[in-house]
Design a protein around this motif. Sequence first.
Motif, PDB file in Angstrom:
ATOM      1  N   LEU A 197      -7.128  -4.153 -17.965  1.00 61.42           N
ATOM      2  CA  LEU A 197      -6.766  -5.408 -17.316  1.00 61.42           C
ATOM      3  C   LEU A 197      -5.332  -5.381 -16.823  1.00 61.42           C
ATOM      4  N   ALA A 198      -4.434  -4.819 -17.661  1.00 62.28           N
ATOM      5  CA  ALA A 198      -3.027  -4.753 -17.261  1.00 62.28           C
ATOM      6  C   ALA A 198      -2.865  -3.907 -16.012  1.00 62.28           C
ATOM      7  N   MET A 199      -3.537  -2.738 -15.976  1.00 63.61           N
ATOM      8  CA  MET A 199      -3.425  -1.870 -14.812  1.00 63.61           C
ATOM      9  C   MET A 199      -4.058  -2.514 -13.586  1.00 63.61           C
ATOM     10  N   SER A 200      -5.163  -3.229 -13.788  1.00 63.09           N
ATOM     11  CA  SER A 200      -5.793  -3.914 -12.660  1.00 63.09           C
ATOM     12  C   SER A 200      -4.864  -4.958 -12.082  1.00 63.09           C
ATOM     13  N   ALA A 201      -4.134  -5.652 -12.984  1.00 57.62           N
ATOM     14  CA  ALA A 201      -3.187  -6.665 -12.514  1.00 57.62           C
ATOM     15  C   ALA A 201      -2.062  -6.030 -11.716  1.00 57.62           C
ATOM     16  N   ILE A 202      -1.590  -4.860 -12.179  1.00 57.86           N
ATOM     17  CA  ILE A 202      -0.531  -4.160 -11.450  1.00 57.86           C
ATOM     18  C   ILE A 202      -1.017  -3.760 -10.063  1.00 57.86           C
ATOM     19  N   ASP A 203      -2.206  -3.160 -10.017  1.00 56.02           N
ATOM     20  CA  ASP A 203      -2.743  -2.732  -8.726  1.00 56.02           C
ATOM     21  C   ASP A 203      -2.977  -3.927  -7.809  1.00 56.02           C
ATOM     22  N   ALA A 204      -3.510  -5.013  -8.383  1.00 56.37           N
ATOM     23  CA  ALA A 204      -3.797  -6.193  -7.578  1.00 56.37           C
ATOM     24  C   ALA A 204      -2.526  -6.788  -7.014  1.00 56.37           C
ATOM     25  N   ALA A 205      -1.471  -6.809  -7.844  1.00 53.40           N
ATOM     26  CA  ALA A 205      -0.204  -7.375  -7.374  1.00 53.40           C
ATOM     27  C   ALA A 205       0.368  -6.548  -6.237  1.00 53.40           C
ATOM     28  N   ALA A 206       0.302  -5.215  -6.381  1.00 59.25           N
ATOM     29  CA  ALA A 206       0.819  -4.352  -5.324  1.00 59.25           C
ATOM     30  C   ALA A 206       0.028  -4.540  -4.035  1.00 59.25           C
ATOM     31  N   GLN A 207      -1.297  -4.663  -4.179  1.00 57.41           N
ATOM     32  CA  GLN A 207      -2.132  -4.830  -2.991  1.00 57.41           C
ATOM     33  C   GLN A 207      -1.944  -6.194  -2.346  1.00 57.41           C
ATOM     34  N   ALA A 208      -1.556  -7.202  -3.191  1.00 54.79           N
ATOM     35  CA  ALA A 208      -1.408  -8.558  -2.662  1.00 54.79           C
ATOM     36  C   ALA A 208      -0.114  -8.755  -1.898  1.00 54.79           C
ATOM     37  N   ALA A 209       0.827  -7.812  -2.032  1.00 55.57           N
ATOM     38  CA  ALA A 209       2.093  -7.952  -1.329  1.00 55.57           C
ATOM     39  C   ALA A 209       1.836  -7.972   0.176  1.00 55.57           C
ATOM     40  N   PRO A 210       2.582  -8.804   0.920  1.00 53.97           N
ATOM     41  CA  PRO A 210       2.405  -8.861   2.370  1.00 53.97           C
ATOM     42  C   PRO A 210       2.519  -7.474   2.993  1.00 53.97           C
ATOM     43  N   THR A 211       1.680  -7.190   3.950  1.00 51.07           N
ATOM     44  CA  THR A 211       1.579  -5.851   4.524  1.00 51.07           C
ATOM     45  C   THR A 211       2.908  -5.346   5.049  1.00 51.07           C
ATOM     46  N   GLY A 212       3.699  -6.232   5.652  1.00 45.07           N
ATOM     47  CA  GLY A 212       4.928  -5.795   6.292  1.00 45.07           C
ATOM     48  C   GLY A 212       6.049  -5.411   5.352  1.00 45.07           C
TER      49      GLY A 212
ATOM     50  N   SER B  83       5.509  -4.222   1.927  1.00 46.81           N
ATOM     51  CA  SER B  83       5.073  -3.491   0.739  1.00 46.81           C
ATOM     52  C   SER B  83       5.812  -2.157   0.654  1.00 46.81           C
ATOM     53  N   VAL B  84       5.994  -1.686  -0.567  1.00 51.30           N
ATOM     54  CA  VAL B  84       6.675  -0.423  -0.835  1.00 51.30           C
ATOM     55  C   VAL B  84       5.637   0.632  -1.181  1.00 51.30           C
TER      56      VAL B  84
END
Length: 649
Positions: free
Chosen positions: A13-28, A30-31
């Motif tokens: 769950l923790a890793m899913s949250a990390i991945d989800a947060a990174a993916q949710a960052a605005p496209t322009g 994101s790092v």
Amino acid sequence: MRTLIGAIASMVLAMSAIDAAAQAAPTGDSVYTSDLMTRWGREVTPDNAWRSYPRPQLKRDRWLNLNGLWDYAIAKDTAAQPMRMDGQILVPYPVESKLSRVARKVTPDDRIWYRRSFTVPQDWAGEHVMLNFGAVDFAATIWVNGAVVGSHKGGFDTFGFDITDYLKPGRNELVVQVADPTSAGTQPRGKQILDPSGIWYTAVSGIWQTVWLEPVPKLHIDDVRATPDIDRGVVDIAVALSGWASDTDAVKLTASAGGKVIASTIIRANRRATLAVPNARLWSPDDPYLYDLKAELVTVADPYAGQDERDRKAYDARFTQGEDRTYAAARIAGVPRDTVDTYFAMRKISIGPGRVAGQPAVLLNNKPLFQNGTLDQGWWPDGLYTAPSEEAMKSDLVFLKKAGFNMLRKHIKVEPARYYYDADHLGILIWQDMPSGGGEDQFVTGTSKSQAVLSSDAMAENQNELAAMIGDLRAFPSIVMWVVNNEGWGQYDSATLARYVKGMDPSRLVNADSGWLDVAPGASDVFDIHTYEDVPNTPTRQSTRAIVIGEYGGIGMPVTGHIWRPGKKNWGYQVATGEEDYLARFRRKMAGVIRAAREDGLSASVYTQTTDVEDEINGLLTYDRARAKASPEALAAIAAPLRTLSSER
């Protein structure tokens, strides 16, 4: 089994949250974060993110860790404090990192906003409350309950504020705003850059070390500086309080070895003392022995009470041996008002005669000891500046010891205090670099004949952070050298800065210029070259300075499945075709170092580098620390002759 399944589920769950947060960052904005992850990073949760007490050299028993999930937003510098936040961030990981759950770029025109609430423990009632930050990159302003409590500039040093007057019963709101120009500015920043590539790495912004609360009396112990003198068999200790002290404010000092008191005295507050350390056990990489030290702020009966012209006698006694004797015999009234635990080591670093006649050498405890080290960048694929955990951070040191290294050069980055604590206990010598600054056009080259020209403001910022770094780290015995400049990156007025550092801390060596433009021979303790040839060059002999190789090596070897940016060309000084070729190249370079040490009096060498970092594949370890390019035992066997050099005199 149920506990194990629950732990695995929590991790997923923790890793899913990390991945989800990174993916949710605005496209322009994101790092790029790569798929690389350390095994420690996979275990990070909001409940276990950096739980160790963050200041081991000035430790108090009571404190409240504020790491965990905070609200965050990134807004333009022209915008007011946002009413609605963008999401949550995991402190203390930088905004750009995967572990932060944000992974967004921060431009010079952006401001990062952090917000969280906290409640002061009830048993702290009546005490002052300090809000402490391990490090924030770069400029921070802090509000508590809507009022500004302070601001700070500097990306690498600790700071804190007494927030007592801003608190209210129950829930309190903490807001932090951060600005960071990164490579668009001239401030010290090390290897961070807005457009990372090659030897320049992903920018780091915001809170990147532990945030915590701590109860203290209004007047409390602020600093304890212990400086050993093995030749005299003593340790000199200076204790500074948070403010002015009266004649009844005193500090009791107690030094212990293995739980047994070896020396104790009382001094007037804001003074220094000398404690005898009989038959001192000297600290070294082979025997990293540490002594415990306790400092207690106490109240003493007025030692001048009843004397004629009492105030005049107290005034005239200041900073005299008479004052020392008076307070050593003073009577303590009541219990200690503040107590801190720290430690020190009996060790000496100096320049003196070496094994080659006429060539001075670096000495540890008055004997030559070859310092075999690595260049250590201290970056992580999941946390960038912030290691996933102390265990992860410590693992690099453990590997280096197994691989036969007794030193590392902490390369243009400052680590959390726990790093140096671990080095102290493991027995690793450290050369501590000052993080580089200046503009790209102010990087002095290998052929340059003069130094950079910086504005007065830029120089002041650099010098403030240099002083702050030394002030934060001077208590750690593992640090044996301050490195002022690296390869001319923002190098200015080198001789003056070297003398400035030596004046602040005469107990350590100073390396004015590591590589390239050597302009401070009278102020630097060493002559330092960088040499990435197949067989390292040897520094020219010096009559008054030790000679060292501040960088060499750089054998690159990509390891499939452990690459930061698959499909992109990686960077290395040379590239090995496999482990056999890698070891052959390492053996050839190390043979050159051994020969230079034996025949020319070389005192130290720094191999590039501990780990791969992003596109750079010069590490002994892959970036995720999952694979070693060669076994530590094989590396240690190749370097073994360096251990015997000091006994060949």
